[in-house]
Write a protein that holds these residues in place. Structure first.
Motif, PDB file in Angstrom:
ATOM      1  N   ASN A 121     -12.238  -4.396   7.863  1.00 31.48           N
ATOM      2  CA  ASN A 121     -12.180  -3.867   6.508  1.00 31.48           C
ATOM      3  C   ASN A 121     -10.914  -3.032   6.353  1.00 31.48           C
ATOM      4  N   SER A 151      -9.748  -1.339   4.134  1.00 24.51           N
ATOM      5  CA  SER A 151      -9.866  -0.093   3.382  1.00 24.51           C
ATOM      6  C   SER A 151     -10.442   1.045   4.231  1.00 24.51           C
ATOM      7  N   ARG A 200      -4.832   9.583   0.626  1.00 30.10           N
ATOM      8  CA  ARG A 200      -5.234   8.575  -0.342  1.00 30.10           C
ATOM      9  C   ARG A 200      -4.392   7.313  -0.143  1.00 30.10           C
ATOM     10  N   VAL A 201      -5.031   6.158  -0.352  1.00 34.46           N
ATOM     11  CA  VAL A 201      -4.344   4.874  -0.247  1.00 34.46           C
ATOM     12  C   VAL A 201      -4.397   4.206  -1.613  1.00 34.46           C
ATOM     13  N   TRP A 202      -3.220   3.779  -2.105  1.00 35.34           N
ATOM     14  CA  TRP A 202      -3.105   3.195  -3.438  1.00 35.34           C
ATOM     15  C   TRP A 202      -2.620   1.756  -3.331  1.00 35.34           C
ATOM     16  N   LYS A 203      -3.154   0.908  -4.210  1.00 40.38           N
ATOM     17  CA  LYS A 203      -2.737  -0.500  -4.262  1.00 40.38           C
ATOM     18  C   LYS A 203      -2.692  -0.930  -5.717  1.00 40.38           C
ATOM     19  N   GLU A 209      -6.279   3.604  -7.027  1.00 37.54           N
ATOM     20  CA  GLU A 209      -6.747   4.071  -5.726  1.00 37.54           C
ATOM     21  C   GLU A 209      -7.519   2.980  -5.005  1.00 37.54           C
ATOM     22  N   PHE A 210      -7.102   2.696  -3.777  1.00 34.18           N
ATOM     23  CA  PHE A 210      -7.678   1.615  -2.975  1.00 34.18           C
ATOM     24  C   PHE A 210      -8.693   2.153  -1.978  1.00 34.18           C
ATOM     25  N   SER A 211      -8.348   3.227  -1.303  1.00 35.59           N
ATOM     26  CA  SER A 211      -9.257   3.845  -0.337  1.00 35.59           C
ATOM     27  C   SER A 211      -8.725   5.233   0.008  1.00 35.59           C
ATOM     28  N   LEU A 227       0.824  -1.198   0.000  1.00 35.79           N
ATOM     29  CA  LEU A 227       0.000   0.000   0.000  1.00 35.79           C
ATOM     30  C   LEU A 227       0.863   1.255   0.000  1.00 35.79           C
ATOM     31  N   HIS A 259     -10.390   3.493   7.601  1.00 35.47           N
ATOM     32  CA  HIS A 259      -9.474   4.090   8.570  1.00 35.47           C
ATOM     33  C   HIS A 259     -10.263   5.006   9.509  1.00 35.47           C
ATOM     34  N   TYR A 310       0.533   5.386   0.751  1.00 36.84           N
ATOM     35  CA  TYR A 310      -0.269   6.475   1.318  1.00 36.84           C
ATOM     36  C   TYR A 310       0.275   7.802   0.802  1.00 36.84           C
TER      37      TYR A 310
END
Length: 317
Positions: free
Chosen positions: A146, A148, A100-103, A107-109, A89, A150, A91
């Motif tokens: 979950n 995704s 933003r969180v990327w995977k 964009e993941f969450s 991941l 936070h 951030y």
């Protein structure tokens, strides 16, 4: 420029300060041949964010010939100020107040702070610490059900700690002319965050010229270091209890941590660098064997003069 030997290869620097093999033909569009570098010599080979190419006819070859740009992550919501990784991941923090969180490069969450653009991010286990323009550190936790999701679980300093500290006149320090504030709180933007080796301490650097030391177990502020004569732009915890700080005053300083009872105290050790332009970033390699154009070094700095410098803070380099 004069060539520099690295791992048996000879390099020089072009006008863009990029290293190229000294025998490289500038009209040749092929990427440089890195096959002489093994998996052991570069941390890139273990990074989930790097692209590796095996040599032809050698499907199990662990060496790589070229590592290049894989792609760009674009989210049009302002400048990106901070990056942090945790496993696969990524951030990112921006002036939109969003994290933003990327995977897998998509964009993941994401989650949003109510105030203060995101200047710094560090991750410790399932907790994410973010430093903000409003001088606060916010703590988030990843949902066990979950990943995704936070949730914000605290702020440093906590409201309770701030009120308790403000009731004691001895806890106030002068932060500007005719302005006092409790020492446990940053009164200007937080520019950088760093965790020590065992992730028991969190360091926060600020434009208020100080670095504060936080104990992660109870989120208590243990110490405030008057580190520089101008804004502190970077802080990084190194090896053997060393702490490095870089500032708009053009200096890089080294501090040594000592345990005192249940607390901790940092003492000034030396000034590694003094220059006419600001130091904006620091990076340290705990083993002091960073692969750089030249001898093995332990600390790299970047400043507004667009110069990357490397240092060895110990005698072991």
């Amino acid at each position: 420029s004069d060539p520099i030997d690295i791992g048996g290869l000879s390099f020089r620097f072009d006008h863009n300060f990029e290293a190229v093999p000294s025998n490289h033909n500038e009209t040749d569009n092929l990427p440089p041949n890195w096959e002489q570098f093994s998996e052991q010599t570069s941390p890139l080979s273990k990074s989930p964010w790097s692209s590796h190419f095996a040599q032809p006819n050698e499907p199990h070859n662990t060496t790589y010939s070229y590592t290049g740009l894989m792609g760009s992550l674009i989210r049009e919501e302002g400048h990106i100020y901070s990056l942090a990784t945790s496993g696969d991941l990524l951030y990112t923090g921006s002036d939109s107040k969003n994290i933003r969180v990327w995977k897998n490069q998509i964009e993941f969450s994401g989650f949003k702070s109510n105030s203060g653009l995101v200047k710094a991010i560090v991750i410790s286990g399932d907790r994410i610490f973010t430093g903000h323009q409003d001088g606060k550190i916010r703590m988030w936790k990843v949902s066990a059900k979950n990943p995704s999701m936070h949730k914000r679980v605290g702020t440093l300093p906590s409201l309770k700690a701030y009120i308790k500290s403000s009731m004691n006149p001895s806890n106030y320090v002068e932060v500007r002319r005719n302005k006092n504030s409790v020492w446990i709180k940053h009164f200007d933007a937080i520019s950088s965050l760093s965790l020590n080796e065992d992730k028991s301490l969190l360091y926060s650097a600020s434009w208020d010229k100080t670095v504060k030391v936080w104990r992660i177990s109870d989120c208590k502020c243990l110490e405030s270091i008057s580190a520089h004569d101008d804004a502190v732009n970077a802080v990084v915890a190194g090896f053997d209890g060393l702490l490095f700080t870089g500032s708009a005053d053009g200096t890089v300083k080294v501090w040594r941590r000592e345990i005192q009872g249940k607390g901790t105290k940092h003492f000034f050790s030396q000034t590694l660098l003094k220059q006419d332009y600001a130091v904006t970033a620091l990076a340290v390699n705990p083993s002091a064997t960073v692969y750089t154009p030249g001898p093995p070094m332990g600390l790299s700095t970047s400043g507004s003069g667009r110069v990357l410098r490397s240092f060895c803070p110990t005698e072991t380099c």
